[in-house]
Design a protein around this motif. Structure first.
Motif, PDB file in Angstrom:
ATOM      1  N   TYR A 369       0.829  -1.210   0.000  1.00 32.88           N
ATOM      2  CA  TYR A 369       0.000   0.000   0.000  1.00 32.88           C
ATOM      3  C   TYR A 369       0.865   1.262   0.000  1.00 32.88           C
ATOM      4  O   TYR A 369       0.541   2.253  -0.662  1.00 32.88           O
ATOM      5  CB  TYR A 369      -0.945  -0.001   1.203  1.00 32.88           C
ATOM      6  CG  TYR A 369      -2.260  -0.687   0.919  1.00 32.88           C
ATOM      7  CD1 TYR A 369      -3.239  -0.059   0.153  1.00 32.88           C
ATOM      8  CD2 TYR A 369      -2.523  -1.964   1.394  1.00 32.88           C
ATOM      9  CE1 TYR A 369      -4.452  -0.686  -0.122  1.00 32.88           C
ATOM     10  CE2 TYR A 369      -3.732  -2.601   1.123  1.00 32.88           C
ATOM     11  CZ  TYR A 369      -4.688  -1.956   0.370  1.00 32.88           C
ATOM     12  OH  TYR A 369      -5.883  -2.578   0.086  1.00 32.88           O
ATOM     13  N   ASN A 370       1.973   1.239   0.734  1.00 36.66           N
ATOM     14  CA  ASN A 370       2.874   2.389   0.742  1.00 36.66           C
ATOM     15  C   ASN A 370       3.400   2.678  -0.661  1.00 36.66           C
ATOM     16  O   ASN A 370       3.478   3.837  -1.081  1.00 36.66           O
ATOM     17  CB  ASN A 370       4.053   2.132   1.688  1.00 36.66           C
ATOM     18  CG  ASN A 370       3.662   2.241   3.154  1.00 36.66           C
ATOM     19  OD1 ASN A 370       2.588   2.733   3.489  1.00 36.66           O
ATOM     20  ND2 ASN A 370       4.528   1.777   4.026  1.00 36.66           N
ATOM     21  N   ILE A 373       0.406   4.147  -2.755  1.00 34.69           N
ATOM     22  CA  ILE A 373       0.048   5.509  -2.341  1.00 34.69           C
ATOM     23  C   ILE A 373       1.099   6.500  -2.837  1.00 34.69           C
ATOM     24  O   ILE A 373       0.783   7.555  -3.400  1.00 34.69           O
ATOM     25  CB  ILE A 373      -0.115   5.593  -0.803  1.00 34.69           C
ATOM     26  CG1 ILE A 373      -1.347   4.797  -0.358  1.00 34.69           C
ATOM     27  CG2 ILE A 373      -0.235   7.047  -0.354  1.00 34.69           C
ATOM     28  CD1 ILE A 373      -1.445   4.582   1.142  1.00 34.69           C
ATOM     29  N   LEU A 388      -6.901   5.130  -1.202  1.00 41.58           N
ATOM     30  CA  LEU A 388      -6.115   3.974  -0.788  1.00 41.58           C
ATOM     31  C   LEU A 388      -5.773   4.049   0.695  1.00 41.58           C
ATOM     32  O   LEU A 388      -5.809   3.042   1.415  1.00 41.58           O
ATOM     33  CB  LEU A 388      -4.820   3.884  -1.608  1.00 41.58           C
ATOM     34  CG  LEU A 388      -4.961   3.408  -3.052  1.00 41.58           C
ATOM     35  CD1 LEU A 388      -3.672   3.659  -3.823  1.00 41.58           C
ATOM     36  CD2 LEU A 388      -5.322   1.927  -3.103  1.00 41.58           C
ATOM     37  N   LYS A 391      -8.765   3.219   2.761  1.00 41.69           N
ATOM     38  CA  LYS A 391      -9.113   1.801   2.661  1.00 41.69           C
ATOM     39  C   LYS A 391      -8.312   0.937   3.637  1.00 41.69           C
ATOM     40  O   LYS A 391      -8.720  -0.168   3.973  1.00 41.69           O
ATOM     41  CB  LYS A 391      -8.876   1.297   1.238  1.00 41.69           C
ATOM     42  CG  LYS A 391     -10.030   1.547   0.279  1.00 41.69           C
ATOM     43  CD  LYS A 391      -9.750   0.910  -1.065  1.00 41.69           C
ATOM     44  CE  LYS A 391     -10.923   1.107  -2.023  1.00 41.69           C
ATOM     45  NZ  LYS A 391     -10.637   0.500  -3.344  1.00 41.69           N
ATOM     46  N   LEU A 392      -7.160   1.462   4.056  1.00 39.88           N
ATOM     47  CA  LEU A 392      -6.323   0.703   4.985  1.00 39.88           C
ATOM     48  C   LEU A 392      -7.120   0.312   6.224  1.00 39.88           C
ATOM     49  O   LEU A 392      -7.127  -0.841   6.653  1.00 39.88           O
ATOM     50  CB  LEU A 392      -5.102   1.532   5.413  1.00 39.88           C
ATOM     51  CG  LEU A 392      -4.004   1.764   4.380  1.00 39.88           C
ATOM     52  CD1 LEU A 392      -2.929   2.656   4.962  1.00 39.88           C
ATOM     53  CD2 LEU A 392      -3.399   0.439   3.943  1.00 39.88           C
ATOM     54  N   THR A 403       3.839   5.237   6.165  1.00 40.58           N
ATOM     55  CA  THR A 403       2.586   5.536   5.452  1.00 40.58           C
ATOM     56  C   THR A 403       2.185   6.992   5.686  1.00 40.58           C
ATOM     57  O   THR A 403       1.833   7.722   4.742  1.00 40.58           O
ATOM     58  CB  THR A 403       1.447   4.620   5.932  1.00 40.58           C
ATOM     59  OG1 THR A 403       1.919   3.289   6.087  1.00 40.58           O
ATOM     60  CG2 THR A 403       0.280   4.628   4.954  1.00 40.58           C
TER      61      THR A 403
END
Length: 501
Positions: A369-370, A373, A388, A391-392, A403
């Motif tokens: 995810y990082n 993003i 995004l 959504k985490l 993040t």
């Protein structure tokens, strides 16, 4: 020679006695804490006695299957007439050690001392290994002294175990000293001993010293094995000395030692980091010619090299080849490819890859995810990045400090200073303490967005938390000093404070 002071050794043991379940009595023997404890019999004036609790046994809650029965069996064994042989006792202790019940082995050996049951080299080797596994290397060394005092000749297993224990504790100098003493006592180091030293010296960047150990090994007629060659190759690859690494590979092949998949992966990694991608690809071809099947690490390594070399299409082709060969990609595989796609602006493909990953029932982690993003911010897709991030929490994935740093930097880049500041403050509410990077990111952002007063407040806060400005932040302050009165005043005051100190 190795020396252990009374205070440092006792402090180290106190910190770990709770983990071992050992309760030390007030009169705990002090033989281990002599001011100058060397690896010879002359310094050991008392018979070693292992730590004990009031019942003689230690608990080990991490894996206690069958241990109560084992302890009961031990008591029955030592009360038998005649008592079991060294071999039987050794097998018994070995079975406990195999269950990783190292603290129980320590306690049972102590019981042997209390009941006057003699040790031999096998039981003491098991004890030394258990103490090393428990990170009680100082006690393990004391057992070696006990062996000398009892007239028991330590063998290569004894020394190898201790050398490995010292290496695991980062005490490389002492490990080398013990290695030299080993040879002086006619206990010839074996392949495992040499390999342990070669490996740890290479990992510490001491490749020249590792090469000397390797050459000594061959001079003594001890044959290196695949692990020895791999360790030395890896050392050269870590230093990007690929010609030397290649020579070791050739020596290995010339000696009839067949390279493993790991051998090729080491070299491929080295060539990729040296930007010699063609040679890395040639090795993959060579593997197939030798009917060696690349593993996930091999594919991941080359894929990352291709992405760093901007050969994204080749990386994608390699990914397809990996999947078609039946090799399952892991999270690392996806993170490498997603990172490459995002950095080269292929965001739609990156999101499709994320979807296909989830279809394979492989859930993305915070690292993935990082990457996504950050990629969205780089491409200017602010709303997608925000989505995004939100959504985490909905997906039950815990963000990391990184993040938040990515989000704060992205928001500031878009000129959204208020949102970035709110998120910076929300970090702590969410249970994440800002780190040095967090402060530097937000300070640089406010300086770029022409808000020096907020930047100065954050600098004061950063210093108060014992973080310091990085080179980029400091350069920005210097560049702005002549143009901005607030910055100029801050720099003058800081300079005066430094002079007063």
């Amino acid at each position: 020679m190795m020396m252990f002071t009374r205070k440092s050794a006792f402090r180290g043991f106190q910190q770990q006695q709770v983990e071992m379940g050992i309760l030390l009595p007030p009169d705990f023997p002090s033989f281990l804490f002599s001011n100058h404890h060397h690896l010879n019999t002359s310094t050991c004036t008392k018979k070693p006695s292992l730590p004990q609790n009031n019942g003689g046994f230690v608990s080990n809650n991490s894996n206690d299957i069958g241990i109560d029965d084992a302890m009961a069996s031990f008591y029955r064994m030592i009360h038998m007439n005649p008592r079991p042989s060294f071999v039987e006792l050794g097998k018994f202790l070995g079975s406990i050690a195999k269950k990783k019940q190292y603290s129980t082995v320590v306690s049972l050996c102590n019981q042997m001392d209390l009941f006057g049951v003699a040790h031999n080299d096998y039981t003491l080797n098991i004890l030394i290994n258990s103490l090393c596994r428990l990170s009680h290397i100082h006690f393990a060394v004391s057992v070696l002294s006990k062996m000398f005092k009892l007239g028991i000749q330590p063998d290569s297993v004894t020394f190898t175990t201790l050398i490995n224990g010292l290496c695991n504790e980062g005490r490389i100098k002492e490990a080398v000293e013990l290695f030299n003493e080993m040879a002086g006592r006619d206990a010839m180091p074996n392949t495992v001993t040499f390999t342990i030293l070669v490996d740890v010296l290479c990992k510490k960047g001491m490749v020249s010293e590792a090469r000397c150990v390797f050459e000594t090994m061959t001079e003594k007629g001890v044959e290196p094995n695949i692990y020895t060659y791999n360790a030395l190759m890896n050392g050269y690859c870590l230093r990007l000395e690929m010609n030397e690494a290649s020579k070791v590979f050739e020596i290995m092949v010339g000696k009839g030692c067949a390279p493993s998949v790991h051998s090729y992966s080491i070299l491929i990694n080295g060539y990729c980091k040296s930007r010699r991608i063609d040679e890395a690809k040639a090795l993959l071809t060579q593997m197939s010619e030798k009917e060696l099947i690349p593993n996930t690490v091999t594919y991941n390594t080359l894929m990352q090299g291709l992405c760093h070399a901007s050969s994204l299409l080749e990386a994608q082709e390699l990914f397809k080849k990996m999947c078609s060969s039946g090799m399952l990609p892991n999270l690392r595989t996806y993170s490498i490819l997603l990172d490459g796609l995002c950095k080269h602006g292929h965001l739609e493909e990156a999101l499709k890859l994320l979807t296909s990953m989830q279809e394979r029932k492989l859930e993305p982690d915070i690292v993935l995810y990082n990457i996504l993003i950050q990629g969205m911010f780089i491409a200017g897709k602010l709303e997608v990045a925000k989505e995004l991030f939100s959504k985490l929490f909905a997906n039950g994935i815990r963000p990391s400090v990184r993040t938040y740093n990515i989000m704060i930097k992205g928001l500031l880049k878009e000129g959204l200073s208020d949102e970035a500041y709110k998120l910076f403050r929300k970090m702590e509410d969410d249970g994440f303490l800002p780190d040095s990077c967090s402060y530097n990111v937000i300070i640089q952002g406010f300086l770029q967005n022409q808000d020096p007063s907020t930047a100065i407040q954050l600098i004061d806060e950063m210093v108060g938390r014992r973080f310091s400005a990085d080179s980029s932040t400091f350069k920005m302050l210097l560049d702005l000093e002549s143009h901005d009165e607030i910055i100029s005043r801050f720099m003058r005051e800081s300079s005066q404070i430094r002079k007063m100190k």
